[in-house]
Design an enzyme around this catalytic site. Structure first.
Site, PDB file in Angstrom:
ATOM      1  N   GLU A  51      -1.706  -9.069   4.042  1.00  0.00           N
ATOM      2  CA  GLU A  51      -1.757  -9.685   5.467  1.00  0.00           C
ATOM      3  C   GLU A  51      -3.104  -9.737   6.087  1.00  0.00           C
ATOM      4  O   GLU A  51      -3.201 -10.722   6.907  1.00  0.00           O
ATOM      5  CB  GLU A  51      -0.963  -8.367   6.156  1.00  0.00           C
ATOM      6  CG  GLU A  51      -1.632  -7.229   6.360  1.00  0.00           C
ATOM      7  CD  GLU A  51      -1.479  -6.258   5.497  1.00  0.00           C
ATOM      8  OE1 GLU A  51      -1.716  -5.012   5.911  1.00  0.00           O
ATOM      9  OE2 GLU A  51      -1.017  -6.531   4.307  1.00  0.00           O
ATOM     10  N   HIS A  75      -3.387  -5.156   0.440  1.00  0.00           N
ATOM     11  CA  HIS A  75      -2.998  -5.730   1.633  1.00  0.00           C
ATOM     12  C   HIS A  75      -3.113  -7.172   1.754  1.00  0.00           C
ATOM     13  O   HIS A  75      -4.055  -7.735   2.122  1.00  0.00           O
ATOM     14  CB  HIS A  75      -4.051  -5.265   2.882  1.00  0.00           C
ATOM     15  CG  HIS A  75      -3.786  -3.671   3.086  1.00  0.00           C
ATOM     16  ND1 HIS A  75      -2.927  -3.109   3.913  1.00  0.00           N
ATOM     17  CD2 HIS A  75      -4.348  -2.643   2.534  1.00  0.00           C
ATOM     18  CE1 HIS A  75      -2.994  -1.741   3.937  1.00  0.00           C
ATOM     19  NE2 HIS A  75      -3.801  -1.472   3.078  1.00  0.00           N
ATOM     20  N   CYS A 112       0.958  -1.166  -0.035  1.00  0.00           N
ATOM     21  CA  CYS A 112       0.082   0.064   0.051  1.00  0.00           C
ATOM     22  C   CYS A 112       0.965   1.346  -0.065  1.00  0.00           C
ATOM     23  O   CYS A 112       1.501   1.453  -0.998  1.00  0.00           O
ATOM     24  CB  CYS A 112      -0.760   0.075   1.176  1.00  0.00           C
ATOM     25  SG  CYS A 112      -2.437   1.079   1.028  1.00  0.00           S
TER      26      CYS A 112
END
EC number: 6.3.5.2
Length: 510
Positions: free
Chosen positions: A171, A169, A82
């Site tokens: 994660e 993202h 990001c």
């Protein structure tokens, strides 16, 4: 043993600790470092990889977080996420622009060029976007490796320099193949060995504790919760009878909990002391309604009680606490803003009559603490016990704490937990409890008007307690809970269910 290390460079995004959790889940140790300190720490610790996190800023804003360009010359693989991607793009001559509309949510990413970081990933997969800026022109020397309909430069790679970046993202769970991408970065690009395990951590912590403590004595605050219980088992394994566990029964425990804690820990392997301090705590809390003040008072009184017990025990050099990583993060360490003072961090008085603090779990996430407990061969009912904050029911009673409110809350909370267990969904919900609000509402029971407390029920699902979603408990379970509480507990005439995730709310109400 020195572990391979990945440095997560923190630019202030909401998922920064989650990135660390994902890396550790893949058996690679990592540390989170503020961007201002990143270069010095990286030079000192020589990590095998670097991850740039997301962040709320625009790379072109005045005073926005930047990174020393020297980091790009250290020949250490880098993955930007990001804001991290936008920063890499800007520093290598790409163009970053403000998007007409913020992109937030799930979208479909398509592979446009193959890359080592995309090994084993599908040609198309769902990713999670959360950005207001985007890369409109790729930086020099990089290939575009993924695109989306609204983001033509969704991921980039410079295989020669081993620098990679994604606009989304990886994660978060919403990015379906995010774990694969992070694993590729760690093992295909950084060549990780995967040497971070609870077995290794246990052995290293035992040696570290023995070296720190020697033949001196340690006093542990034992609440009976998961964190302090695992901490007790770890310290007991390391130093045996040099550990004294003090269980402070502050009158803010759940129903029957004091007796359960004593039954679990009073044995020949520990020095166990139970202190009945109910009156002492409630007198200090009389007239106090501010949640931060309640936490501070409870935290300070804990220490004062420990000091009193230490004098009875004799020479005590160390105070041990079950502080874990999210406690430290939420208490505003580093560049993070203070969300609430945690009883193990922000609630400590300035003057403590101990030589030092020992916090052997402070680098672990909650799920890692549980894995450590299993490694210590603790019984599952202790390892998977419902999380319970140090201030106890003191932060689940809104407003001033009174004996009446505490008794009402104990009974209602017991019924809620009992119904969840009977429904067989207790292992599916990570935390669930009742909160007694300071609001009274009008009700009708029989032919009579009532004016009693509103009770809130809170239940969440989470993997790390850094973020959480409200639990979708079946209506029939909520109905049974409500009927039982209304019929069996005095002074409650209305029950509400909290459907707020974290963020924006915290898990506890105070």
């Amino acid at each position: 043993m020195k572990h391979q290390l990945v440095i997560v460079v923190d630019f202030g995004g909401q998922y920064n600790q989650l990135i660390a959790r994902r890396v550790r889940d893949l058996n690679v140790y990592c540390e989170v470092v503020p961007y201002k300190k990143a270069l010095d720490v990286i030079k000192e610790k020589q990590p095998i990889g670097i991850i740039f996190t997301g962040g709320p800023n625009s790379v072109y804003e005045e005073n926005s977080p930047q990174i020393e360009k020297e980091i790009f010359e250290l020949n250490i693989p880098i993955l930007g996420m990001c804001y991290g991607m936008q920063l890499i793009s800007k520093d290598f001559g790409g163009v970053v622009e403000k998007a007409k509309n913020r992109e937030f949510g799930k979208t479909n990413a398509k592979i446009s060029n193959q890359s080592s970081i995309l090994k084993g990933m599908s040609d198309e997969s769902i990713v999670w976007m959360s950005h207001t800026d985007f890369v409109s022109e790729k930086p020099e020397g990089f290939d575009i490796i993924q695109t989306t309909d609204s983001c033509p430069v969704a991921a980039i790679a410079n295989e020669d320099k081993k620098i990679f970046a994604v606009q989304y993202h990886p994660e978060v769970n919403h990015t379906v193949e995010g774990k694969t991408l992070i694993k590729n970065f760690l093992y295909e690009i950084c060549k990780a060995d995967g040497d971070w395990t609870m077995e290794n951590f246990l052995e290293e912590q035992i040696q570290k504790i023995r070296k720190t403590v020697g033949d001196k004595k340690v006093l542990l605050a034992l609440s009976g919760g998961v964190d302090s219980s695992v901490c007790a088992a770890l310290l007991s394994r390391a130093i045996g009878k040099n550990l004294t566990c003090v269980f402070v029964d502050h009158g803010l425990m759940r129903k029957n909990e004091g007796d359960e804690v004593e039954a679990a820990f009073k044995n020949d392997e520990l020095n166990f002391v139970r202190v009945n301090a109910k009156d002492r705590f409630l007198n200090k809390l009389k007239g106090v309604s501010d949640p931060e003040q309640k936490r501070k008072i409870i935290g300070e009184e804990f220490i004062r009680v420990f000091e009193d017990e230490a004098k009875k025990i004799g020479s005590v050099d160390f105070l041990a606490q079950g502080t874990i990583y999210p406690d430290v993060i939420e208490s505003g360490q580093g560049d993070a803003s203070v969300i609430k003072s945690h009883h193990n961090v922000g609630g400590l008085p300035d003057v403590v009559d101990f030589k030092d603090l020992i916090e052997p779990l402070r680098d672990l996430f909650k799920d890692e603490v549980r894995r450590l407990g299993l490694e210590l061969e603790m019984p599952e009912y202790l390892v998977y016990r419902q999380p319970f904050p140090g201030p106890g029911l003191g932060i689940r009673v809104m407003g001033e704490i009174t004996e009446e409110k505490l008794e009402v809350l104990r009974e209602a909370d017991f019924i809620f937990r009992d119904e969840v267990a009977k429904a067989g969904i207790d292992k599916d919900i990570n935390q669930y409890f009742a909160v007694i609000t300071n609001n009274r509402t009008v009700g009708v029971m029989g032919d009579f008007r009532t004016y009693d407390y509103t009770l809130a029920l809170r239940a969440v699902t989470t993997t790390d307690f850094m973020t959480a979603d409200w639990a979708r408990i079946p209506y029939e379970v909520l109905d049974k809970t409500s009927v039982r509480i209304i019929n069996e507990v005095d002074h409650i005439n209305r029950i509400v269910y909290d459907i707020t995730s974290k963020p924006p709310a915290t898990i506890e109400w105070e």
